[in-house]
Design an enzyme around this catalytic site. Structure first.
Site, PDB file in Angstrom:
ATOM      1  N   GLN A   1     -71.074 -61.318 -13.691  1.00 25.74           N
ATOM      2  CA  GLN A   1     -70.671 -62.609 -13.129  1.00 25.74           C
ATOM      3  C   GLN A   1     -71.762 -63.198 -12.237  1.00 25.74           C
ATOM      4  OE1 GLN A   1     -67.830 -64.036 -14.074  1.00 25.74           O
ATOM      5  NE2 GLN A   1     -68.359 -65.884 -12.958  1.00 25.74           N
ATOM      6  N   GLU A   2     -72.421 -62.347 -11.485  1.00 27.72           N
ATOM      7  CA  GLU A   2     -73.435 -62.814 -10.539  1.00 27.72           C
ATOM      8  C   GLU A   2     -74.700 -63.309 -11.227  1.00 27.72           C
ATOM      9  OE1 GLU A   2     -73.380 -63.414  -7.388  1.00 27.72           O
ATOM     10  OE2 GLU A   2     -71.557 -62.411  -6.734  1.00 27.72           O
ATOM     11  N   SER A   3     -75.177 -62.587 -12.227  1.00 30.21           N
ATOM     12  CA  SER A   3     -76.514 -62.896 -12.757  1.00 30.21           C
ATOM     13  C   SER A   3     -76.665 -62.742 -14.261  1.00 30.21           C
ATOM     14  CB  SER A   3     -77.536 -61.965 -12.099  1.00 30.21           C
ATOM     15  OG  SER A   3     -77.341 -60.639 -12.581  1.00 30.21           O
TER      16      SER A   3
END
Length: 130
Positions: free
Chosen positions: A25-27
């Site tokens: 989700q972050e990267s």
């Protein structure tokens, strides 16, 4: 990538699937990811948070994943192992979660928590053979 996630998850006692979902989700697992707010690496650590966690090279995948997992563990402990609240704290900061007494009313944070929880749910279903 998965090896670093597994090692960090084991080291900090966090479910591997949760760490994996946050990294995605972050990267999208990009070690060179950089947000407009200045968050860096796979787990999108802010510079100050990275330093506090002993991450001196946020683009080093091993350090970044370990730091992000340690931070996730801190949030889980702070919020009684409540995964949605820990995720909200990871995204918006623990102060925002405490201020609002739950997931803050920020669209980004609400979407973030929902998307990770859906990913975890799908992962659980896949593991169960559904």
């Amino acid at each position: 990538m998965r090896q670093h996630i597994q090692v960090a998850a084991t080291r900090f006692g966090v479910d591997r699937n949760l760490v994996d979902a946050v990294a995605w989700q972050e990267s999208r697992y990009n070690p060179r990811a950089l947000s407009t707010a200045g968050a860096m690496g796979v787990m999108q650590l802010m510079p100050g948070t990275a330093r506090q966690l002993g991450v001196y090279n946020p683009q080093d995948v091993e350090q970044n994943v370990a730091g992000g997992t340690a931070y996730l563990r801190q949030q889980l402990e702070r919020f009684g192992n409540n995964v949605p609240l820990a995720l909200a704290a990871y995204n918006a900061g623990p102060g925002a979660v405490m201020k609002y007494g739950g997931i803050p009313p920020y669209r980004e944070t609400q979407d973030y928590v929902r998307q990770i929880m859906q990913r975890l749910s799908a992962t659980s279903a896949n593991r169960a053979g559904y």
